[in-house]
Design a protein around this motif. Structure first.
Motif, PDB file in Angstrom:
ATOM      1  N   ALA A 118      66.807  75.833  22.033  1.00  0.00           N
ATOM      2  CA  ALA A 118      67.594  75.464  23.219  1.00  0.00           C
ATOM      3  C   ALA A 118      68.981  74.959  22.855  1.00  0.00           C
ATOM      4  O   ALA A 118      69.920  75.044  23.662  1.00  0.00           O
ATOM      5  CB  ALA A 118      66.844  74.405  24.027  1.00  0.00           C
ATOM      6  N   ASP A 119      69.125  74.441  21.657  1.00  0.00           N
ATOM      7  CA  ASP A 119      70.419  73.888  21.251  1.00  0.00           C
ATOM      8  C   ASP A 119      71.469  74.957  20.990  1.00  0.00           C
ATOM      9  O   ASP A 119      72.654  74.629  20.824  1.00  0.00           O
ATOM     10  CB  ASP A 119      70.247  73.014  20.005  1.00  0.00           C
ATOM     11  N   VAL A 120      71.071  76.218  20.973  1.00  0.00           N
ATOM     12  CA  VAL A 120      72.050  77.312  20.863  1.00  0.00           C
ATOM     13  C   VAL A 120      73.017  77.258  22.048  1.00  0.00           C
ATOM     14  O   VAL A 120      74.186  77.647  21.939  1.00  0.00           O
ATOM     15  CB  VAL A 120      71.341  78.678  20.799  1.00  0.00           C
ATOM     16  N   GLN A 121      72.531  76.733  23.183  1.00  0.00           N
ATOM     17  CA  GLN A 121      73.347  76.637  24.392  1.00  0.00           C
ATOM     18  C   GLN A 121      73.813  75.207  24.660  1.00  0.00           C
ATOM     19  O   GLN A 121      74.372  74.932  25.733  1.00  0.00           O
ATOM     20  CB  GLN A 121      72.538  77.136  25.605  1.00  0.00           C
ATOM     21  N   ASN A 122      73.595  74.314  23.712  1.00  0.00           N
ATOM     22  CA  ASN A 122      73.927  72.896  23.910  1.00  0.00           C
ATOM     23  C   ASN A 122      75.437  72.676  23.796  1.00  0.00           C
ATOM     24  O   ASN A 122      76.012  72.780  22.713  1.00  0.00           O
ATOM     25  CB  ASN A 122      73.188  72.043  22.877  1.00  0.00           C
ATOM     26  N   LYS A 123      76.084  72.349  24.911  1.00  0.00           N
ATOM     27  CA  LYS A 123      77.532  72.189  24.946  1.00  0.00           C
ATOM     28  C   LYS A 123      78.000  70.934  24.206  1.00  0.00           C
ATOM     29  O   LYS A 123      79.208  70.740  24.014  1.00  0.00           O
ATOM     30  CB  LYS A 123      78.015  72.114  26.402  1.00  0.00           C
ATOM     31  N   GLU A 127      81.600  75.298  19.616  1.00  0.00           N
ATOM     32  CA  GLU A 127      81.278  76.730  19.673  1.00  0.00           C
ATOM     33  C   GLU A 127      80.911  77.249  18.287  1.00  0.00           C
ATOM     34  O   GLU A 127      80.034  78.096  18.138  1.00  0.00           O
ATOM     35  CB  GLU A 127      82.477  77.489  20.232  1.00  0.00           C
ATOM     36  N   ARG A 130      77.305  76.220  17.582  1.00  0.00           N
ATOM     37  CA  ARG A 130      76.365  77.009  18.374  1.00  0.00           C
ATOM     38  C   ARG A 130      76.244  78.422  17.821  1.00  0.00           C
ATOM     39  O   ARG A 130      75.170  79.029  17.849  1.00  0.00           O
ATOM     40  CB  ARG A 130      76.792  77.033  19.851  1.00  0.00           C
ATOM     41  N   ASP A 134      72.842  80.239  16.593  1.00  0.00           N
ATOM     42  CA  ASP A 134      72.464  81.552  17.103  1.00  0.00           C
ATOM     43  C   ASP A 134      72.163  82.507  15.948  1.00  0.00           C
ATOM     44  O   ASP A 134      71.212  83.307  16.007  1.00  0.00           O
ATOM     45  CB  ASP A 134      73.596  82.103  17.969  1.00  0.00           C
TER      46      ASP A 134
END
Length: 206
Positions: A118-123, A127, A130, A134
């Protein structure tokens, strides 16, 4: 014509400035005198390190990161085996109630986190970070062997990442059953603290 003051009286050299500051601190009154003196000494010691490249920093961080991730991973896995209580496991996966991990974080001024898919999308992460997560997730799906990675996030921050093996009990214990077992260590290193460690190591070897 107005007579100008010679420039040499308007500027002080860096050694002169440091000497003046040190004298001022030594003769200052109050209970904080020793603290300020020690702080100034540390600043002067840090300034003696003339040339440390990013390559030097990366090599040092890679060594430290490998050792730290191995130790904290062993502690977390051992503590998870001791309980099946969901609440206790959540705290452990958040790296709470792990004395050795806490001590290491304090000793090396580290921000230690365990990340999941879920942390791939953690703002909250840049970038760049992330993108690394990914890539780790892609490698996990391809069943590639996990390797470490170091990113320079800013002039003062380096982040060490390493994915846990797919068969690590930490993956399921902390992130549940996943189509692809996935967990990544994130160790954020302060550049200044790493340089201090490097300087201390040099002094011991001399």
């Amino acid at each position: 014509m107005t007579k100008r003051t010679p420039i040499k009286f308007l500027f002080m050299t860096r050694p002169a400035i440091l000497a003046t500051l040190l004298i001022s601190v030594l003769f200052a009154c109050g209970p904080d005198r020793v603290q300020y003196t020690n702080a100034l000494k540390q600043e002067m010691a840090d300034s003696k390190i003339k040339r440390i490249t990013d390559v030097d920093l990366v090599e040092t961080i890679d060594g430290m990161g490998g050792k730290v991730s191995a130790v904290i991973g062993k502690e977390l896995a051992a503590e998870l085996q001791k309980t099946t209580n969901p609440a206790e496991r959540v705290n452990l996966c958040q790296l709470k109630n792990l004395p050795r991990t806490k001590a290491i974080a304090e000793r090396y001024a580290l921000d230690i986190r365990l990340l999941g898919a879920a942390d791939v999308q953690n703002k909250a992460f840049s970038e760049k970070e992330r993108g690394i997560l990914d890539a780790y997730l892609y490698n996990a799906k391809q069943k590639l062997a996990p390797i470490s990675n170091i990113q320079k996030i800013s002039d003062t921050l380096f982040v060490y990442n390493v994915a846990l093996p797919a068969d690590s009990p930490i993956c399921e214990a902390c992130f549940g059953k996943q189509e692809v077992p996935f967990a990544v260590w994130r160790l954020a290193f302060s550049k200044r603290e790493v340089i201090r460690r490097m300087n201390s190591t040099k002094k011991r070897k001399q």
